[in-house]
Enzyme design. Structure first.
Site, PDB file in Angstrom:
ATOM      1  N   GLY A 441      16.305  -0.365 148.108  1.00 20.89           N
ATOM      2  CA  GLY A 441      16.321  -0.434 146.835  1.00 20.89           C
ATOM      3  C   GLY A 441      15.235  -0.949 145.970  1.00 20.89           C
ATOM      4  CB  SER A 442      14.492  -4.473 145.196  1.00 19.41           C
ATOM      5  OG  SER A 442      14.565  -5.126 146.184  1.00 19.41           O
ATOM      6  CG  HIS A 703      16.199 -12.863 154.164  1.00 15.50           C
ATOM      7  ND1 HIS A 703      17.190 -11.914 154.675  1.00 15.50           N
ATOM      8  CD2 HIS A 703      16.794 -13.073 152.915  1.00 15.50           C
ATOM      9  CE1 HIS A 703      17.968 -11.645 153.983  1.00 15.50           C
ATOM     10  NE2 HIS A 703      17.666 -12.151 152.899  1.00 15.50           N
TER      11      HIS A 703
HETATM   12  N1  GLN Z   1      19.569  -2.751 146.035  1.00 17.66           N
HETATM   13  C1  GLN Z   1      19.285  -3.983 146.230  1.00 17.66           C
HETATM   14  C2  GLN Z   1      17.648  -4.296 146.343  1.00 17.66           C
HETATM   15  O1  GLN Z   1      17.156  -3.703 147.231  1.00 17.66           O
HETATM   16  C3  GLN Z   1      20.255  -4.584 147.296  1.00 17.66           C
HETATM   17  C4  GLN Z   1      19.998  -6.093 147.537  1.00 17.66           C
HETATM   18  C5  GLN Z   1      20.815  -6.833 148.190  1.00 17.66           C
HETATM   19  O2  GLN Z   1      21.778  -6.090 148.911  1.00 17.66           O
HETATM   20  N2  GLN Z   1      21.204  -8.273 147.926  1.00 17.66           N
HETATM   21  O3  GLN Z   1      17.372  -5.390 145.918  1.00 17.66           O
END
Ligand code: GLN
Ligand code: ZN
Length: 763
Positions: A441-442, A703
């Site tokens: 997503g991001s 991460h």
């Molecule tokens: N859609 C969110 C992103 O991509 C999901 C983040 C998450 O699962 N913590 O940032």
């Protein structure tokens, strides 16, 4: 006299000073000494803030994580960093992040760097710790330097302190055996290190040590219970006094055990186990201190002080000096200072207390107990007024929302057809290749994005200018994804500061702080919005951005929402109604958004339930009740769409073994999960359970800044294909990419797409 103390203080700083100092250091923009200086300044400030307590904690500060600190104190470092001979702090960051300082060993990226330590959630919080690693050969050797130095620092300030350490049984319990050997077999080797540490404290003239054993609020089998007995029998002869701390829940069947361990005091979480206080008080030996966590350390609500005194006063009369009071747990999970808030809703603000205000409350309680309520009558009256104004506020109670929740029925959460029929219709429309690629997503939150956002907030940039800036970022993300050859695209979430706060800001029933940051992991912080009232959605929240993104490409664009359970679990939520009711309210609001996206022509909609698992109660006996309303809430949100609309969900760190049936019951068409840091081990769940729908096991760890190699991804996917039919597999990173830089993201995704091509050829 009642004794006041605190179990831990947020270390990140009221203005996130530690976060910024860490990130400067990791980018080689500052020296190690500068970083250490910021750490020392924060410790000093926090001790001064706590100087009014009888005991402030020492040892709760950590540059990255308190569990990792404990691993270093115990000399338990993963083999892969043992021959690193640089500065100990750099060694520490190597374990935490897979490298010490980004640029200093950038060349190691090509060969994978050092694997970062596995992270997992700290009990049922949203804090992540670095999992201690064990094997049959693990040995411990004490390094007390950190604690001894910090003890000296605190004392130089004239603050009365108590060192805080993680207890031996909880330490083993938190860790993971790398060779399947029994962690408990290490206890005899571990205890001498603890004994030596306690002796150090004795030598320093320490009176009390807080030793945390939160495992006591979980269901323990006989071996773990025995380990507690063995451990504390062995430590009994040490001369320093031990306050055994439990938190996050009631003791229940461990109550007798906790009361019988040979320690000098027991701390219990009265915000969760108010009805155990009397039992514990009755069972503790007459020489033992009882510390009650009277102030909820994990929420932001004011404590009803008059109500607390109602039961504390008789307890104080019975126990006298043996009564201690404190927040329920470390304040690590609360924001630092309400006084920092300039823009908080004026009606809501008086209802709240952050870490420093919680310590104020503690002081008022102690004043009332020690000198009578009259001595603090002003503070008590103000508290009572705030509690009452919240209870009756029309901002909190919205009759139409309550009516909508009351009329929820099972049909609301049902798709029209079963997965196989839906999948066929979706495949015909989406025409995706085998092993389709996507992201979670991001995309990177660049400095341009942050700059535009802060200029918008300050009024320097108008709405049109801000929209244009975000659209530029969205267009860029789309262009990059097309160039990479990804199959299902995302708009990149440029307009979202945070996946929960973004929605909170647009829902009625939510308030937000400016600086209510809470540490999530390392330098990462979150600012949970405050769910204070009945929830409703005044208007569409994401449709315009998603439609704009779709207009930039002919590939399918995924609409991106945060699910009700995650919004709930990552918010500060009401304590005046069950969590399930707040969750159902959120589900109805997000459902409206899903249907609006579908109406706008969006064919793939992802509803993130990143935090579903972490909402699980600590005790298994309570899981099914939670899962029932959590899954129902997701289904209400997601399942009102047509068969042709593909629903995705995403989960972070979901160990699935024990909840796979509930996950399947959500009935999402596609689920993406985190598995890369565990080498696909988490997919074990799929050996015994035939997961019926599609799945994207994360193939690389977002991460860490390391760039994953193509063969590594291919190998991971091959492991996945042993458990899940390849026709139902997706290829994606293990989480969103917002914390990374484009220079990291592009080569990583290039390798990922190349890996998908290799897999397709073999398919
Ligand atoms: N859609 C969110 C992103 O991509 C999901 C983040 C998450 O699962 N913590 O940032
Ligand atoms: Zn995630």
């Amino acid at each position: 006299m009642v004794t006041t103390h605190n179990l831990g203080f947020p270390r990140i700083g009221a203005n996130r000073e530690l976060k910024f100092a860490l990130e400067r250091y990791w980018k080689n923009q500052s020296s190690r000494d500068e970083l250490k200086k910021v750490g020392a300044q924060l410790r000093e400030r926090h001790w001064k803030d706590q100087a009014r307590l009888d005991f402030a904690p020492v040892g709760d500060f950590a540059f990255y994580d308190q569990v990792l600190d404990m691993s270093f104190t115990l000399g338990n470092l993963p083999g892969r960093v043992r021959d690193f001979h640089g500065d100990p702090l750099d060694k520490y960051f190597r374990v935490a992040r897979g490298r010490s300082a980004q640029d200093a060993d950038a060349h190691s990226a090509c060969c994978g760097g050092v694997a970062a330590g596995e992270m997992t959630k700290w009990f049922d919080t949203n804090y992540h710790y670095i999992v201690p690693e064990f094997d049959a050969a693990t040995h411990f050797s004490l390094d007390a330097s950190r604690l001894v130095e910090q003890l000296a620092e605190a004392r130089a300030l004239g603050v009365e302190v108590k060192p805080v350490i993680i207890g031996p049984v909880t330490y083993l319990w938190l860790g993971k055996s790398k060779d399947d050997s029994d962690r408990l077999a290490l206890l005899p080797r571990l205890l001498p290190a603890y004994a030596a540490l306690l002796d150090y404290f004795t030598a320093q003239g320490v009176e009390w040590v807080q030793i945390d054993e939160p495992v006591l609020v979980t269901e323990l089998d006989a071996a773990w219970r025995d380990a507690l007995v063995t451990a504390y029998d062995a430590l009994e002869t040490r001369r320093v006094k031990l306050l055994l701390a439990t938190y996050f829940g009631p003791l229940q069947e461990n109550l007798e055990l906790a009361c019988s361990l040979p320690v000098d005091g027991l701390h219990i979480d009265a915000s969760h186990a108010r009805d155990e206080v009397a039992q514990v008080a009755a069972r503790l030996p007459a020489s033992s201190v009882l510390s009650v966590g009277v102030i909820n350390g994990r929420n932001i609500w004011k404590t009803d002080l008059n109500a607390a005194l109602q039961w504390l006063e008789p307890l104080h009369r019975a126990l006298g000096d043996r009564l201690w009071i404190a927040p329920s747990c470390s304040l690590l999970h609360a924001p630092v200072d309400l006084d920092n808030e300039q823009k908080l809703d004026v009606e809501i603000r008086p209802w709240l207390a952050f870490a420093l205000q919680k310590l104020d409350e503690l002081t008022v309680l102690a004043g009332a107990l020690n000198n009578g309520r009259a001595s603090v009558s002003g503070a008590l009256a103000a508290n009572a007024a705030a509690i009452e104004s919240r209870r009756v506020s029309p901002r909190v109670h919205n009759p139409s929302v309550k009516a909508a929740v009351a009329s929820i029925d099972a049909a609301l959460g049902m798709r029209a057809s079963a997965y196989p029929q839906r999948a066929e219709k979706q495949a015909a429309i989406l025409k995706l290749p085998a092993y389709p690629t996507t992201t979670i997503g991001s995309f990177p939150q660049t400095s341009e994005i942050r700059h535009a956002r802060s200029r918008f907030r300050s009024g320097e940039l108008d709405q049109a200018g801000y929209t244009a800036a975000m659209e530029r970022e969205i267009a860029r993300a789309v262009k990059e994804q097309e160039a990479l050859g990804l199959d299902v695209l995302v708009h990149g979430e440029a307009e979202r500061n945070d996946m929960v706060e973004y929605f909170g800001e647009q829902l009625d029933g939510y308030a937000f702080s400016q600086s209510g940051w809470v540490q999530s992991y390392g330098s990462r912080c979150v600012k949970p919005p405050i769910l204070f009232g009945d929830i409703s959605r005044p208007k569409a929240m994401t449709v315009e951005w998603t439609s704009y993104a779709q207009s930039q490409t002919s590939k399918p664009m995924k609409g991106m929402l945060t699910g009700p359970v995650t919004i709930l679990n990552w918010s500060f939520v009401r304590d005046d109604q069950p969590r399930s009711v707040s969750c159902h309210q959120l589900a109805l609001a997000i459902r409206e958004e899903v249907l609006d996206l579908e109406k706008a022509g969006v064919r793939v909609i992802q509803i993130d339930e990143a935090a579903l698992r972490e909402g699980l109660p600590l005790r298994r006996s309570q899981w099914s009740e939670y899962l029932q309303w959590a899954v129902e809430s997701f289904r209400i949100t997601a399942n009102g769409v047509r068969d042709e609309t593909q629903i995705h969900t995403h989960m972070c760190y979901s160990e699935f073994n024990d909840i796979i049936a509930s996950i399947a019951d959500m009935d999402a068409d596609v689920i993406t999960i985190e598995t890369s840091r565990s080498d696909m081990e988490l997919l074990d769940a799929f050996d015994d359970f035939n997961y019926p729908n599609q799945i994207g096991p994360g193939v690389y760890d977002i991460h860490s800044p390391n760039i994953p190699a193509q063969e590594h991804i291919v190998n991971l996917m091959k492991k996945a294909a042993e458990r899940i039919p390849p026709e139902r597999l997706w290829v994606n990173p293990d989480c969103g990419l917002k914390t990374r830089a484009w220079e990291e993201v592009i080569p990583a995704l290039r390798n990922m797409v190349a890996a998908a091509h290799t897999l397709r050829q073999a398919h």
